[in-house]
Design an enzyme around this catalytic site. Structure first.
Site, mmCIF file in Angstrom:
data_model
loop_
_atom_site.group_PDB
_atom_site.id
_atom_site.type_symbol
_atom_site.label_atom_id
_atom_site.label_comp_id
_atom_site.label_asym_id
_atom_site.label_seq_id
_atom_site.Cartn_x
_atom_site.Cartn_y
_atom_site.Cartn_z
ATOM 1 N N GLU A 170 1.319 14.079 -5.701
ATOM 2 C CA GLU A 170 1.916 13.577 -4.460
ATOM 3 C C GLU A 170 2.071 14.738 -3.492
ATOM 4 O O GLU A 170 2.678 15.752 -3.816
ATOM 5 C CB GLU A 170 3.264 12.928 -4.740
ATOM 6 C CG GLU A 170 4.105 12.603 -3.514
ATOM 7 C CD GLU A 170 3.372 11.752 -2.490
ATOM 8 O OE1 GLU A 170 3.402 12.124 -1.300
ATOM 9 O OE2 GLU A 170 2.775 10.727 -2.877
ATOM 10 N N ARG B 262 13.046 -0.411 0.164
ATOM 11 C CA ARG B 262 11.896 0.316 -0.387
ATOM 12 C C ARG B 262 12.332 1.623 -1.052
ATOM 13 O O ARG B 262 11.814 2.000 -2.107
ATOM 14 C CB ARG B 262 10.879 0.611 0.724
ATOM 15 C CG ARG B 262 9.604 1.282 0.232
ATOM 16 C CD ARG B 262 8.664 1.534 1.388
ATOM 17 N NE ARG B 262 8.168 0.300 1.969
ATOM 18 C CZ ARG B 262 7.042 -0.304 1.587
ATOM 19 N NH1 ARG B 262 6.312 0.218 0.614
ATOM 20 N NH2 ARG B 262 6.658 -1.416 2.159
ATOM 21 N N TYR C 122 16.372 -9.999 6.428
ATOM 22 C CA TYR C 122 16.971 -10.273 5.115
ATOM 23 C C TYR C 122 17.870 -9.118 4.685
ATOM 24 O O TYR C 122 17.702 -7.980 5.149
ATOM 25 C CB TYR C 122 15.909 -10.564 4.057
ATOM 26 C CG TYR C 122 14.818 -9.531 3.907
ATOM 27 C CD1 TYR C 122 14.972 -8.410 3.106
ATOM 28 C CD2 TYR C 122 13.605 -9.706 4.561
ATOM 29 C CE1 TYR C 122 13.952 -7.482 2.961
ATOM 30 C CE2 TYR C 122 12.580 -8.790 4.427
ATOM 31 C CZ TYR C 122 12.755 -7.678 3.618
ATOM 32 O OH TYR C 122 11.741 -6.757 3.486
ATOM 33 N N ASP D 260 -2.950 -0.204 -1.040
ATOM 34 C CA ASP D 260 -3.423 -0.108 0.337
ATOM 35 C C ASP D 260 -4.687 0.718 0.463
ATOM 36 O O ASP D 260 -5.489 0.495 1.375
ATOM 37 C CB ASP D 260 -2.334 0.504 1.225
ATOM 38 C CG ASP D 260 -1.240 -0.482 1.587
ATOM 39 O OD1 ASP D 260 -1.379 -1.682 1.264
ATOM 40 O OD2 ASP D 260 -0.234 -0.058 2.192
#
Length: 404
Positions: free
Chosen positions: A34, A108, A220, A299
């Site tokens: 990462e 998230r 939400y 993605d």
């Protein structure tokens, strides 16, 4: 020299971390690269329908996520013109029991933190932050990966390389240089607000989907109900790459006021002080997947519009199928050890491409339906009310009932 069952995953977002856990569960050693020095929030809220939540539960994340996620009571479709509810799609515990897994809404950052903690606790996963994937080449061990950890250039050999590095994937750029995401002509404005800052009449126990001319709004609760997540979708030609460009609150407020949205929706929009903008790009239907000992995921393979609430879900599904295909031929309990890695990755691509293409089309169609105006929008509203929430929800069963 890497062990024979080492797999390198580029990217430690939702898809990359889930993939690392799924592969480790099949007996692989995983190196997760990462480029960020630390994992931070990218985005705000997301929805995890049962097809995704059951994968995470099977990976042992139920305890970590149940503390952070909310089970919404319903998705309520709202009219931007009248401010009234058109139809209510029932969720809650009953819908979760039918599907065999919960429908969750979650911040998230909370999901990423739970995944990161699970990854760090796993002895077979080496999460390397601050390490940027640079290039790869096939070698006698499968694939050789070049990456840079801070100032140091390193080389690792692995059985396979998995690119889970997002819509602007570096791995995809090396693998399929002509496959590029296309701008949709839409941008998402994302923001959160403290739930206690909203008037009582704006309190939420579920998801609200507001439909209006050339725009829609999704609202939400997240973070145990402490925060409310808002995503407003509008047409625009601004197309900067990235997730979190700052947006001027006055701009989005003016847009929705000028379009004549109901006061309840404008109240929600006006409550957010700090907005982030995200230009919506998407990959061609069906995605691009694999070549040799390298494959794409999430993605990077099939970035899609967010109007089916399945971007994270499809990446999580990818992780489960990829691990299953590789595990059957190369994992600790391989049932077909003679199958080459490239063939296993092809099986993964074949298992995923048609389903992903169908979800991509659904998301695009939903966006068009949400943004209708004039008489055709009234016809849409009447059709939804005639069908009712139960039947509208049942149309999603092909998504929610999926299993690896």
């Amino acid at each position: 020299m890497s062990a024979p069952r080492t797999i390198i995953v580029a990217g430690a977002g939702i898809g990359g971390l889930t993939t690392s856990l799924a592969l480790a569960a099949k007996g692989f050693r995983v190196i997760n690269l990462e480029k960020a020095e630390r994992l931070e929030e990218a985005g705000a809220g997301l929805q995890l329908s049962p097809n995704a939540s059951r994968v995470l539960i099977d990976l042992g994340l139920a305890g970590r996520l149940a503390q952070r996620a909310i089970v919404p009571d319903a998705v309520t479709v709202m009219s931007a013109r009248t401010g009234r509810a058109l139809v209510r799609l029932p969720l809650g515990d009953a819908a979760g029991a039918r599907a065999g897994a919960p429908y969750w809404v979650i911040h998230r950052a909370d999901l990423q933190a739970a995944l990161e903690a699970q990854v760090n606790a796993h002895p077979s996963i080496d999460l390397r932050l601050g390490c940027r994937f640079e290039d790869f080449a096939n070698d006698v061990h499968g694939v050789s990966i070049g990456h840079r950890c801070r100032a140091e250039r390193r080389q690792d050999s692995a059985l396979a390389l998995i690119g889970a590095d997002g819509i602007w994937s570096t791995v995809r750029g090396k693998l399929f240089p002509t496959a590029q995401p296309r701008f949709s002509g839409l941008i998402a404005w994302r923001g959160t607000v403290e739930a206690k800052a909203l008037p009582q009449r704006a309190a939420l126990a579920g998801v609200q989907l507001w439909m209006g001319p050339d725009a829609h709004l999704v609202v939400y609760p997240i973070s145990g109900g402490r925060l409310v997540n808002l995503v407003a979708i509008v047409a625009d030609d601004w197309r900067r790459e990235g997730w979190s460009a700052p947006g001027d609150a006055r701009d989005i407020q003016r847009r929705f006021a000028a379009a004549g949205w109901a006061s309840a929706a404008r109240l929600l929009i006006d409550s957010v002080e700090n907005w982030k903008r995200w230009a919506l790009f998407a990959m061609p239907d069906g995605g691009v997947w694999t070549a040799g000992s390298t494959a794409l995921l999430g993605d990077a393979a099939h970035g899609m519009l967010p109007f089916a609430a399945q971007g994270a879900g499809m990446a999580i599904e990818d992780a489960a199928v990829l691990a299953k295909c590789l595990g059957e031929s190369h994992g600790a309990d391989a049932s077909n050890a003679a199958l080459p890695v490239a063939a296993s990755l092809q099986r993964y691509a074949q298992a995923r491409s048609a389903r992903v293409a169908r979800v991509q089309r659904l998301a695009r169609q939903n966006g068009g339906i949400y943004h209708l105006k004039g008489p055709i929008a009234l016809a849409r509203d009447l059709a939804m009310q005639a069908l009712g929430g139960e039947r509208l929800l049942a149309r999603q069963n092909w998504i929610y009932d999926w299993r690896a």
